[in-house]
Design a protein around this motif. Structure first.
Motif, PDB file in Angstrom:
ATOM      1  N   ARG A 154       8.961   0.701  -4.872  1.00 10.94           N
ATOM      2  CA  ARG A 154       8.920  -0.732  -4.955  1.00 10.94           C
ATOM      3  C   ARG A 154       7.661  -1.132  -4.377  1.00 10.94           C
ATOM      4  O   ARG A 154       6.758  -0.477  -4.276  1.00 10.94           O
ATOM      5  CB  ARG A 154      10.050  -1.198  -3.831  1.00 10.94           C
ATOM      6  N   TYR A 155       7.674  -2.646  -4.561  1.00 13.52           N
ATOM      7  CA  TYR A 155       6.165  -3.090  -4.509  1.00 13.52           C
ATOM      8  C   TYR A 155       5.542  -2.965  -3.153  1.00 13.52           C
ATOM      9  O   TYR A 155       4.318  -2.856  -3.086  1.00 13.52           O
ATOM     10  CB  TYR A 155       6.380  -4.657  -4.907  1.00 13.52           C
ATOM     11  N   TYR A 156       6.085  -2.857  -2.423  1.00 13.88           N
ATOM     12  CA  TYR A 156       5.620  -2.995  -1.042  1.00 13.88           C
ATOM     13  C   TYR A 156       4.845  -1.437  -0.543  1.00 13.88           C
ATOM     14  O   TYR A 156       4.159  -1.384   0.218  1.00 13.88           O
ATOM     15  CB  TYR A 156       6.787  -2.968   0.295  1.00 13.88           C
ATOM     16  N   LYS A 157       5.247  -0.601  -1.440  1.00 14.15           N
ATOM     17  CA  LYS A 157       4.754   0.716  -1.182  1.00 14.15           C
ATOM     18  C   LYS A 157       3.191   0.786  -2.115  1.00 14.15           C
ATOM     19  O   LYS A 157       2.405   1.718  -1.828  1.00 14.15           O
ATOM     20  CB  LYS A 157       5.463   1.969  -1.941  1.00 14.15           C
ATOM     21  N   TYR A 158       3.078  -0.161  -2.944  1.00 14.62           N
ATOM     22  CA  TYR A 158       1.776  -0.121  -3.838  1.00 14.62           C
ATOM     23  C   TYR A 158       0.575  -0.906  -3.189  1.00 14.62           C
ATOM     24  O   TYR A 158      -0.314  -0.942  -3.413  1.00 14.62           O
ATOM     25  CB  TYR A 158       2.055  -0.492  -5.082  1.00 14.62           C
ATOM     26  N   LEU A 159       1.368  -2.195  -2.442  1.00 13.80           N
ATOM     27  CA  LEU A 159       0.328  -3.329  -2.001  1.00 13.80           C
ATOM     28  C   LEU A 159       0.314  -3.724  -0.814  1.00 13.80           C
ATOM     29  O   LEU A 159       1.254  -3.106  -0.131  1.00 13.80           O
ATOM     30  CB  LEU A 159       0.934  -4.724  -2.954  1.00 13.80           C
ATOM     31  N   ASN A 160      -0.628  -4.380  -0.206  1.00 14.41           N
ATOM     32  CA  ASN A 160      -0.739  -4.625   1.254  1.00 14.41           C
ATOM     33  C   ASN A 160      -0.120  -5.964   1.402  1.00 14.41           C
ATOM     34  O   ASN A 160      -0.517  -7.146   1.314  1.00 14.41           O
ATOM     35  CB  ASN A 160      -2.202  -4.892   1.484  1.00 14.41           C
ATOM     36  N   PHE A 161       1.290  -5.997   1.915  1.00 12.08           N
ATOM     37  CA  PHE A 161       2.209  -7.033   2.268  1.00 12.08           C
ATOM     38  C   PHE A 161       1.578  -7.854   3.573  1.00 12.08           C
ATOM     39  O   PHE A 161       2.240  -8.940   3.693  1.00 12.08           O
ATOM     40  CB  PHE A 161       3.514  -6.776   1.925  1.00 12.08           C
ATOM     41  N   SER A 162       0.816  -7.148   4.176  1.00 15.41           N
ATOM     42  CA  SER A 162       0.313  -7.780   5.402  1.00 15.41           C
ATOM     43  C   SER A 162      -0.675  -8.911   5.154  1.00 15.41           C
ATOM     44  O   SER A 162      -0.919  -9.782   6.016  1.00 15.41           O
ATOM     45  CB  SER A 162      -0.315  -6.775   6.612  1.00 15.41           C
ATOM     46  N   ASN A 163      -1.229  -8.861   4.025  1.00 11.80           N
ATOM     47  CA  ASN A 163      -2.209  -9.929   3.348  1.00 11.80           C
ATOM     48  C   ASN A 163      -1.121 -11.137   2.916  1.00 11.80           C
ATOM     49  O   ASN A 163      -0.454 -10.774   1.958  1.00 11.80           O
ATOM     50  CB  ASN A 163      -3.033  -9.411   2.531  1.00 11.80           C
ATOM     51  N   PRO A 164      -1.400 -12.481   3.427  1.00 11.95           N
ATOM     52  CA  PRO A 164      -0.563 -13.306   3.048  1.00 11.95           C
ATOM     53  C   PRO A 164      -0.912 -13.862   1.476  1.00 11.95           C
ATOM     54  O   PRO A 164      -0.052 -14.468   0.946  1.00 11.95           O
ATOM     55  CB  PRO A 164      -1.283 -14.748   3.884  1.00 11.95           C
ATOM     56  N   ILE A 178      -0.614 -11.632  -0.801  1.00  8.69           N
ATOM     57  CA  ILE A 178       0.340 -10.724  -1.441  1.00  8.69           C
ATOM     58  C   ILE A 178       1.781 -11.144  -0.948  1.00  8.69           C
ATOM     59  O   ILE A 178       2.572 -11.600  -1.907  1.00  8.69           O
ATOM     60  CB  ILE A 178      -0.027  -9.370  -1.154  1.00  8.69           C
ATOM     61  N   SER A 179       1.874 -11.340  -0.013  1.00  4.00           N
ATOM     62  CA  SER A 179       3.418 -11.832   0.802  1.00  4.00           C
ATOM     63  C   SER A 179       3.807 -13.002   0.413  1.00  4.00           C
ATOM     64  O   SER A 179       5.029 -13.393   0.229  1.00  4.00           O
ATOM     65  CB  SER A 179       3.286 -11.586   2.233  1.00  4.00           C
ATOM     66  N   SER A 180       2.850 -14.202   0.149  1.00  5.55           N
ATOM     67  CA  SER A 180       3.220 -15.305  -0.258  1.00  5.55           C
ATOM     68  C   SER A 180       3.877 -15.625  -1.898  1.00  5.55           C
ATOM     69  O   SER A 180       4.398 -16.473  -2.100  1.00  5.55           O
ATOM     70  CB  SER A 180       2.283 -16.270  -0.033  1.00  5.55           C
ATOM     71  N   LYS A 181       3.380 -14.650  -2.617  1.00  2.00           N
ATOM     72  CA  LYS A 181       3.708 -14.725  -4.016  1.00  2.00           C
ATOM     73  C   LYS A 181       4.788 -13.732  -4.531  1.00  2.00           C
ATOM     74  O   LYS A 181       5.189 -13.791  -5.621  1.00  2.00           O
ATOM     75  CB  LYS A 181       2.361 -14.693  -4.765  1.00  2.00           C
ATOM     76  N   PHE A 182       4.690 -12.539  -3.812  1.00  2.00           N
ATOM     77  CA  PHE A 182       5.498 -11.213  -4.477  1.00  2.00           C
ATOM     78  C   PHE A 182       6.604 -10.825  -3.579  1.00  2.00           C
ATOM     79  O   PHE A 182       6.557 -10.916  -2.306  1.00  2.00           O
ATOM     80  CB  PHE A 182       4.665 -10.180  -4.535  1.00  2.00           C
TER      81      PHE A 182
END
Length: 398
Positions: free
Chosen positions: A286-296, A298-302
């Motif tokens: 899933r997306y959270y394994k590939y991308l840094n969701f601690s960065n806003p 990323i977290s605000s758009k995906f």
């Protein structure tokens, strides 16, 4: 034996080489005894073990009498454990590097063939004349034909993809392959595909360095990549490379085709750009394994739980691509990721961002990946797959 080994180290550090030699001798005897027992598959008898244990014990008591106390032993062992951990970590890193090196290597015979093909390309003008004919062929822009594209510096892998694709189609003359490689491999690629008949399929080979629109901004975005990685990132510029095409199937150079792929061109993508097989049957895709969701950013758009999908066998609707301006989306995210704050290396993370909300899930049997590192893939799934993907380090040509 464990205690004896510790005292061997301590004795050496105290320069008591005679005691270290005696302990080492008994240690080797113990190892031999264990080895023989393992080979015959029977326990060690008391008669065998007794003398060894007795002599070893006396040496351990002797070491203790020499004031090699517990505190000294613990301190020494802790130091050696730390050193061993550092060596183990270094070995893990080294094995990964060697694995990647092996995956990118070729057997000597293939390497020699590539050199011979490069010589043929330079030596025979008829090959270059044939290449000019293909470059001007109207088939390259005929949207009534089936178009496939590959970006690779691997001649053997590319040839396997082309050969396996044409071998599984009823009308190979309707296939057009668009191959992009680098300057080093351009000559051998041309010589190989022009010297062999792939059942009448049209095969175009282009050189990456001759794309005039590949300006400084592309290389700036991709400043940390090697040449092979730059080829990988060309997949985000497909509409630019083939401005007159409407649909194309993208294939990686480590896949083998087992079924006819032309039905992909008539699949309904429901307005989406990318037809791909999803990989989230397992939670870690899933997306959270590939991308840094601690960065806003990323977290605000995906959605972190959004399902990942695979590159390697994709059907792209280039009309929808141009309309959605996917290439600009890719360039935007690459610029945002300077310093690797949003994701590490690779083409999949920026692909997940660029094609977010624009991907149509395909039947799993179109593209089975994991070969080359996962030995637990169901053999029935492999047999039923249209495309099998050796995306692990263990490539078939090794």
């Amino acid at each position: 034996m464990t205690l004896a080994k510790a005292y061997i180290i301590i004795a050496k550090e105290h320069n008591n080489l005679h005691l270290a030699w005696e302990l080492s001798s008994k240690f080797r005897t113990s190892q031999l005894l264990l080895s023989r027992a393992a080979m015959r598959g029977e326990p060690i008898t008391l008669e065998e073990a007794g003398p060894v244990i007795k002599s070893m014990s006396s040496l351990i008591f002797k070491a203790q009498d020499l004031h090699y106390d517990i505190a000294t032993t613990i301190t020494t062992m802790r130091t050696h454990i730390q050193a061993l951990e550092e060596r183990a970590n270094a070995a893990v890193v080294q094995s990964v590097v060697f694995g990647q090196l092996a995956a990118g290597s070729l057997p000597k015979s293939v390497h020699c063939s590539i050199i011979k093909l490069a010589s043929d390309w330079l030596q025979y003008p008829t090959l270059r004349n044939l290449a000019d004919e293909i470059r001007n062929s109207p088939r390259l822009v005929d949207n009534n034909l089936y178009h496939f594209c590959l970006f690779s510096d691997n001649l053997l892998g590319t040839s396997v993809v082309v050969n396996s694709t044409v071998s599984n189609v009823d009308h190979p003359k309707q296939l057009v392959f668009h191959i992009v490689t680098n300057g080093v491999n351009y000559g051998p690629m041309q010589a190989w595909f022009l010297s062999n008949d792939f059942k009448g399929a049209t095969i175009e080979v282009q050189i990456m360095e001759e794309f005039s629109w590949l300006n400084a901004s592309f290389f700036d975005i991709s400043h940390h990549m090697k040449t092979s990685s730059l080829l990988n990132h060309l997949r985000f510029y497909i509409p630019k490379i083939y401005p007159q095409l409407e649909k194309v199937v993208f294939l990686d150079d480590d896949v083998v085709v087992q079924k006819e792929l032309t039905p992909l061109f008539s699949l309904e993508l429901h307005g989406n750009v990318n037809g791909a097989v999803e990989t989230c049957l397992e939670a870690f895709h899933r997306y959270y394994k590939y991308l840094n969701f601690s960065n806003p950013i990323i977290s605000s758009k995906f959605d972190p739980q959004a399902c990942g999908w695979a590159f390697g066998m994709n059907i792209f609707d280039l009309i929808a691509w141009r309309k959605a301006n996917v290439t600009s989306r890719y360039q935007y995210w690459q610029k945002q990721n300077k310093g690797g704050t949003l994701w590490k290396l690779g083409t999949l993370p920026p692909g997940l961002l660029a094609f977010y909300g624009l991907t149509e899930p395909l039947d799993r049997r179109w593209h089975v990946q994991g070969l080359g590192f996962d030995p637990n893939i169901d053999s029935r799934l492999i047999e039923s797959a249209a495309v099998i993907h050796f995306n692990g380090n263990m490539k078939p040509w090794l």
